[in-house]
Each structure stands twice: as structure tokens, then as C-alpha cells.
Motif scaffolding. Structure first.
Motif, PDB file in Angstrom:
ATOM      1  N   LYS A 210       0.794  -1.222   0.000  1.00  0.00           N
ATOM      2  CA  LYS A 210       0.000   0.000   0.000  1.00  0.00           C
ATOM      3  C   LYS A 210       0.827   1.273   0.000  1.00  0.00           C
ATOM      4  O   LYS A 210       0.514   2.230  -0.690  1.00  0.00           O
ATOM      5  CB  LYS A 210      -0.895  -0.032   1.264  1.00  0.00           C
ATOM      6  N   LEU A 211       1.912   1.267   0.775  1.00  0.00           N
ATOM      7  CA  LEU A 211       2.505   2.559   1.113  1.00  0.00           C
ATOM      8  C   LEU A 211       4.034   2.471   1.135  1.00  0.00           C
ATOM      9  O   LEU A 211       4.597   1.493   1.616  1.00  0.00           O
ATOM     10  CB  LEU A 211       1.986   2.935   2.518  1.00  0.00           C
ATOM     11  N   LEU A 212       4.659   3.504   0.585  1.00  0.00           N
ATOM     12  CA  LEU A 212       6.109   3.682   0.750  1.00  0.00           C
ATOM     13  C   LEU A 212       6.310   4.817   1.743  1.00  0.00           C
ATOM     14  O   LEU A 212       5.724   5.892   1.581  1.00  0.00           O
ATOM     15  CB  LEU A 212       6.772   4.038  -0.591  1.00  0.00           C
ATOM     16  N   TRP A 213       7.141   4.568   2.753  1.00  0.00           N
ATOM     17  CA  TRP A 213       7.366   5.537   3.830  1.00  0.00           C
ATOM     18  C   TRP A 213       8.770   6.129   3.713  1.00  0.00           C
ATOM     19  O   TRP A 213       9.758   5.390   3.721  1.00  0.00           O
ATOM     20  CB  TRP A 213       7.233   4.818   5.176  1.00  0.00           C
ATOM     21  N   LEU A 214       8.835   7.439   3.572  1.00  0.00           N
ATOM     22  CA  LEU A 214      10.138   8.113   3.498  1.00  0.00           C
ATOM     23  C   LEU A 214      10.279   9.066   4.676  1.00  0.00           C
ATOM     24  O   LEU A 214       9.269   9.474   5.265  1.00  0.00           O
ATOM     25  CB  LEU A 214      10.250   8.893   2.178  1.00  0.00           C
TER      26      LEU A 214
ATOM     27  N   GLN B 287      16.850  14.994  -4.098  1.00  0.00           N
ATOM     28  CA  GLN B 287      15.734  14.941  -5.043  1.00  0.00           C
ATOM     29  C   GLN B 287      15.925  13.770  -6.019  1.00  0.00           C
ATOM     30  O   GLN B 287      14.948  13.141  -6.411  1.00  0.00           O
ATOM     31  CB  GLN B 287      15.653  16.255  -5.827  1.00  0.00           C
ATOM     32  N   GLU B 288      17.192  13.481  -6.359  1.00  0.00           N
ATOM     33  CA  GLU B 288      17.466  12.384  -7.305  1.00  0.00           C
ATOM     34  C   GLU B 288      16.985  11.059  -6.715  1.00  0.00           C
ATOM     35  O   GLU B 288      16.271  10.292  -7.341  1.00  0.00           O
ATOM     36  CB  GLU B 288      18.964  12.274  -7.621  1.00  0.00           C
ATOM     37  N   ARG B 289      17.421  10.801  -5.449  1.00  0.00           N
ATOM     38  CA  ARG B 289      17.029   9.551  -4.803  1.00  0.00           C
ATOM     39  C   ARG B 289      15.521   9.484  -4.638  1.00  0.00           C
ATOM     40  O   ARG B 289      14.891   8.442  -4.867  1.00  0.00           O
ATOM     41  CB  ARG B 289      17.728   9.417  -3.441  1.00  0.00           C
ATOM     42  N   LYS B 290      14.921  10.602  -4.263  1.00  0.00           N
ATOM     43  CA  LYS B 290      13.472  10.615  -4.078  1.00  0.00           C
ATOM     44  C   LYS B 290      12.771  10.254  -5.389  1.00  0.00           C
ATOM     45  O   LYS B 290      11.858   9.431  -5.408  1.00  0.00           O
ATOM     46  CB  LYS B 290      13.001  11.988  -3.589  1.00  0.00           C
ATOM     47  N   LYS B 291      13.223  10.837  -6.486  1.00  0.00           N
ATOM     48  CA  LYS B 291      12.593  10.567  -7.789  1.00  0.00           C
ATOM     49  C   LYS B 291      12.706   9.088  -8.158  1.00  0.00           C
ATOM     50  O   LYS B 291      11.760   8.498  -8.669  1.00  0.00           O
ATOM     51  CB  LYS B 291      13.228  11.437  -8.879  1.00  0.00           C
ATOM     52  N   GLU B 292      13.886   8.483  -7.888  1.00  0.00           N
ATOM     53  CA  GLU B 292      14.063   7.059  -8.214  1.00  0.00           C
ATOM     54  C   GLU B 292      13.097   6.199  -7.383  1.00  0.00           C
ATOM     55  O   GLU B 292      12.494   5.257  -7.889  1.00  0.00           O
ATOM     56  CB  GLU B 292      15.502   6.621  -7.898  1.00  0.00           C
TER      57      GLU B 292
ATOM     58  N   ILE C 299       5.747  11.182   3.300  1.00  0.00           N
ATOM     59  CA  ILE C 299       7.020  11.689   3.824  1.00  0.00           C
ATOM     60  C   ILE C 299       6.838  12.059   5.285  1.00  0.00           C
ATOM     61  O   ILE C 299       5.960  12.866   5.620  1.00  0.00           O
ATOM     62  CB  ILE C 299       7.497  12.942   3.043  1.00  0.00           C
ATOM     63  N   ASP C 300       7.641  11.440   6.146  1.00  0.00           N
ATOM     64  CA  ASP C 300       7.722  11.913   7.523  1.00  0.00           C
ATOM     65  C   ASP C 300       8.691  13.098   7.480  1.00  0.00           C
ATOM     66  O   ASP C 300       9.907  12.924   7.484  1.00  0.00           O
ATOM     67  CB  ASP C 300       8.234  10.795   8.434  1.00  0.00           C
ATOM     68  N   GLY C 301       8.102  14.278   7.431  1.00  0.00           N
ATOM     69  CA  GLY C 301       8.914  15.496   7.288  1.00  0.00           C
ATOM     70  C   GLY C 301       8.968  16.287   8.577  1.00  0.00           C
ATOM     71  O   GLY C 301       8.878  17.514   8.560  1.00  0.00           O
ATOM     72  N   ALA C 302       9.167  15.583   9.688  1.00  0.00           N
ATOM     73  CA  ALA C 302       9.277  16.265  10.983  1.00  0.00           C
ATOM     74  C   ALA C 302      10.247  17.446  10.880  1.00  0.00           C
ATOM     75  O   ALA C 302       9.991  18.523  11.413  1.00  0.00           O
ATOM     76  CB  ALA C 302       9.746  15.284  12.053  1.00  0.00           C
ATOM     77  N   ARG C 303      11.361  17.210  10.152  1.00  0.00           N
ATOM     78  CA  ARG C 303      12.364  18.263   9.962  1.00  0.00           C
ATOM     79  C   ARG C 303      12.540  18.594   8.478  1.00  0.00           C
ATOM     80  O   ARG C 303      13.648  18.844   8.020  1.00  0.00           O
ATOM     81  CB  ARG C 303      13.696  17.855  10.591  1.00  0.00           C
ATOM     82  N   ILE C 304      11.447  18.626   7.739  1.00  0.00           N
ATOM     83  CA  ILE C 304      11.545  18.986   6.309  1.00  0.00           C
ATOM     84  C   ILE C 304      12.062  20.418   6.159  1.00  0.00           C
ATOM     85  O   ILE C 304      12.698  20.763   5.161  1.00  0.00           O
ATOM     86  CB  ILE C 304      10.170  18.811   5.602  1.00  0.00           C
ATOM     87  N   TRP C 305      11.829  21.248   7.184  1.00  0.00           N
ATOM     88  CA  TRP C 305      12.304  22.645   7.162  1.00  0.00           C
ATOM     89  C   TRP C 305      13.827  22.672   7.072  1.00  0.00           C
ATOM     90  O   TRP C 305      14.404  23.466   6.336  1.00  0.00           O
ATOM     91  CB  TRP C 305      11.851  23.396   8.409  1.00  0.00           C
TER      92      TRP C 305
ATOM     93  N   GLY D 121       5.412  14.854  -5.880  1.00  0.00           N
ATOM     94  CA  GLY D 121       5.262  13.437  -6.164  1.00  0.00           C
ATOM     95  C   GLY D 121       4.794  12.614  -4.973  1.00  0.00           C
ATOM     96  O   GLY D 121       4.385  11.474  -5.141  1.00  0.00           O
ATOM     97  N   ALA D 122       4.855  13.183  -3.762  1.00  0.00           N
ATOM     98  CA  ALA D 122       4.381  12.438  -2.587  1.00  0.00           C
ATOM     99  C   ALA D 122       2.880  12.662  -2.411  1.00  0.00           C
ATOM    100  O   ALA D 122       2.324  13.645  -2.895  1.00  0.00           O
ATOM    101  CB  ALA D 122       5.131  12.889  -1.340  1.00  0.00           C
ATOM    102  N   ASP D 123       2.229  11.732  -1.729  1.00  0.00           N
ATOM    103  CA  ASP D 123       0.786  11.846  -1.495  1.00  0.00           C
ATOM    104  C   ASP D 123       0.469  12.541  -0.185  1.00  0.00           C
ATOM    105  O   ASP D 123      -0.607  13.094  -0.025  1.00  0.00           O
ATOM    106  CB  ASP D 123       0.158  10.448  -1.494  1.00  0.00           C
ATOM    107  N   SER D 124       1.400  12.458   0.773  1.00  0.00           N
ATOM    108  CA  SER D 124       1.134  13.089   2.073  1.00  0.00           C
ATOM    109  C   SER D 124       2.451  13.380   2.773  1.00  0.00           C
ATOM    110  O   SER D 124       3.483  12.782   2.449  1.00  0.00           O
ATOM    111  CB  SER D 124       0.272  12.177   2.952  1.00  0.00           C
TER     112      SER D 124
END
Ligand SMILES: *Cc1c(COP(=O)(O)O)cnc(C)c1O
Length: 343
Positions: free
Chosen positions: A130-134, A148-153, A167-173, A189-192
Motif C-alpha cells: 500500500k505505502l512507501l514511507w520516506l 531529489q534524485e534519490r526521491k525521484k528514483e 514523507i515523515d517530514g518532521a524536519r523537512i524545514w 510526487g508524494a501523497d502526504s
């Protein structure tokens, strides 16, 4: 005390406290708190998503995301060091009912090949993939930034297998500052995504989940199910609106520079191994194996000398910079480590 335990130790600013006093409030469970709505809209805009939802914590944000994407018997592809797998009481299984397919990435972030190797064609025997977790930045990997390269792959593999991507973006800032790229670009490209206000941004409490409007409608219901519906939550949101000002996010750069300085100083101390290349944001992970002492004992000695840090494993210690840490604190922290090395 020099407190390098975590950026969660940051206290709210005067501007935040003042904003609480001025905030217009309402019942957010009914969608009637204008301050919460403003924060949700602002965060959605920053992440490039359609909608946002204020939640009590990063853990709750990740959990409602799991629950809004799927449920019992669904499979999530997640790396072995992910916060949601390691530090969230197993709620992905115990509450959301997911089957974690754990990827022991060999070198930093998982690669597209490592992900691919864990995927199987649909079959009646298997859970439903169902889900890929980054995670970005990645906490247990040293606060490193997902390129961004790795994320796109990875996204390409996920799309091919019809996985949703969170994306667990606790520290995306911090990632955004390190890459000098808008958060919205990191979310492409991410859903959430889940983002924290209460780490380097210094809010006393709060995280947000962002995604499509449909996803956020579901997440809102899941938040209520978990008891996370908050009434006059504008008191929390008011701080968030202060924290998300561009100049406040930009100041994270100072934390990153201090982390690099700390890494340089610590790597000059005998028996302290620092992977300085991995210091990309505000974290410094160090290995003290050569001291032949448990990290808990070492941390107790640090504490006795006025330095607080956190254990990462029996031999590793994590130092995190944040806005209460000055240049002088960094020099003094390194002096303390040197002093303890001679005990
Ligand atoms: C801190 C953190 C969380 C959880 O946030 P809490 O507000 O402490 O529940 C989730 N993911 C990552 C990567 C974190 O660092």
C-alpha cells in the motif's frame, strides 16, 4: 547547562506567546477556529498540497496518515531506522494494523534497488502492498537530507507498483534550508507529509499533516477517532503561524553551521569518531566505542559537567543544535567532551 539533547527542547518565543494572546478562537472540531484554519492553509501552501490538518504531535500525524492511507493487513515499505518504525510504540501495527516490510538499507537512505527487491507481484498469500514511507531529514541516519534524485528514483518504483507515498517530514524545514529548495519541491510526487512545528521551529506543541483534500478529510476523521480533535486549538496554531514565517525557517541555517563546527571539534578528540560528511543539518552522531564505556555512563558524566545529549545506541551519542545554542556553547560542549575523555 548546555542542552544538546534535542531541538524539541526549544521554548516558544515572545512573539509566539503574544500571538496566543491575540488569536481569534473557535471550536476546531466543528471547523470554526479561524487561526487553525489559517495555519492549515498556510502549511498546505508551503508543502504544495491541497489541504492541511493540525495534529497534536508528529507521532499522531504519522499515525493518522497511516490510517487515512489504509489499514489492517496493508503493507508499508519502511526502512529499519524510520522514526515511525523505531520510536512510535509500534503504532503502525498496534493501532493502524499495517504489516511493515522493513528495509535494512545498507548505506544511508534506501535505494530504488533495495526497495524493488522487497516488492512482489500481487498474490492472494500476501498483504496488500500500500505505502512507501520516506523520512526527510532522516533522524536516526544523522539528520541527513534525502536528495531529489534519490526521491525521484524511489517514487518511480512506488508509482510502478501503485504505492502511495508518505514523507515523515518532521524536519523537512531543515532539509529545505540545507538544499536551498522550497518545501513544496521536496514534497513533489508524494501523497502526504507530516511536518513538526515543535522541533527546530520552537513551537511548544503541534504538527501538521498535508495531502489531497480527500486524504485530509479521512485524516480528520482518524484524528477524531484517536481523540485528537482539539477545540480552541487556535492557541497552538497561533504559534505555528509565527514559526512558519520565512525568516524563522531560514534561521535553521545557524543551527546547521553550529552542528558542523561541533563535528569538527569533536572529531579532534581521541576516541571520538564523527562522520563529519553526514552532518548535513542540525545533528551530530558520534561513536564512542574506543572509550570502552556504555553511552549511558558517558552521558551521565557529561551531565555531571553540565552537558546534555542523547543516546543513539550503546556506543553512539547524538548531539542536536537548536536556537538556544550559541557559538560559545559549541566550544564549551567540545571542551566538556575533552574533559570527560580524560576521566
Ligand atoms: C520527532 C519526530 C517525530 C515525532 O514527533 P513527536 O511530536 O515527538 O511525536 C516523527 N518523525 C521524526 C523523524 C521525528 O524526528
Amino acid at each position: 547547562m548546555i542542552n544538546l539533547y534535542s531541538d524539541t527542547q526549544t521554548l516558544p518565543t515572545r512573539a509566539m506567546i503574544d500571538a496566543i494572546g491575540r488569536a481569534e478562537l473557535g471550536d476546531d472540531v466543528l471547523g470554526e477556529d479561524p487561526t487553525v484554519r489559517a495555519l492549515e492553509e498556510r502549511t498546505a501552501e508551503l508543502t504544495g498540497m491541497e489541504a492541511g490538518l493540525l495534529v497534536a504531535s508528529g507521532t499522531q500525524g504519522n499515525l493518522v496518515s497511516f490510517m487515512a492511507h489504509g489499514g489492517a493487513g496493508d503493507e508499508v515499505f519502511i526502512d529499519a531506522n524510520a522514526h515511525a518504525y523505531f520510536y512510535e510504540c509500534g503504532s503502525l501495527c498496534s493501532v493502524a494494523g499495517y504489516v511493515p516490510n522493513v528495509i535494512a538499507a545498507q548505506n544511508g537512505f534506501m535505494t530504488a534497488d533495495e526497495l524493488e527487491a522487497h516488492l512482489r507481484p500481487a498474490n492472494v498469500h500476501f498483504p496488500v502492498s500500500k505505502l512507501l514511507w520516506l523520512e526527510n531529514t532522516h533522524n536516526r541516519l544523522g539528520g541527513i537530507v534525502l536528495s531529489q534524485e534519490r526521491k525521484k528514483e524511489l517514487l518511480a518504483v512506488a508509482r510502478r507498483h501503485e504505492l502511495k507515498v508518505h514523507i515523515d517530514g518532521a524536519r523537512i524545514w531543515n532539509a529545505s534550508v540545507a538544499l536551498n529548495m522550497p518545501v513544496s519541491q521536496l514534497c513533489e510526487g508524494a501523497d502526504s507529509i507530516q511536518v513538526c512545528l515543535s522541533k527546530g521551529l520552537s513551537c511548544p506543541v503541534g504538527s501538521l499533516v498535508c495531502g489531497s483534500k480527500e486524504f485530509i478529510d479521512k485524516a480528520r476523521r482518524m484524528r477524531k477517532r484517536l481523540g485528537g480533535g482539539m477545540r480552541q486549538a487556535g492557541v497552538i496554531a497561533a504559534c505555528g503561524l509565527v514559526a512558519l514565517r520565512p525568516e524563522w525557517i531560514a534561521r535553521l541555517e545557524e543551527d546547521h553551521l553550529r552542528a558542523k563546527r561541533l563535528a569538527a571539534l569533536l572529531s579532534g578528540i581521541e576516541g571520538v569518531v564523527v562522520d563529519s560528511d553526514a552532518v548535513e543539518t542540525n545533528m551530530v552522531f558520534t561513536d564512542f566505542s574506543a572509550w570502552k564505556r556504555n553511552s549511558a555512563d558517558i552521558l551521565a558524566d557529561f551531565l555531571a559537567h553540565g552537558l546534555k545529549a542523547s543516546p543513539a545506541s550503546p556506543t553512539r551519542i547524538r548531539f542536536v543544535t537548536h536556537r538556544h545554542i550559541s557559538d560559545e556553547d559549541i566550544e564549551n560542549a567540545a571542551k566538556t567532551v575533552l574533559k570527560v575523555s580524560k576521566i
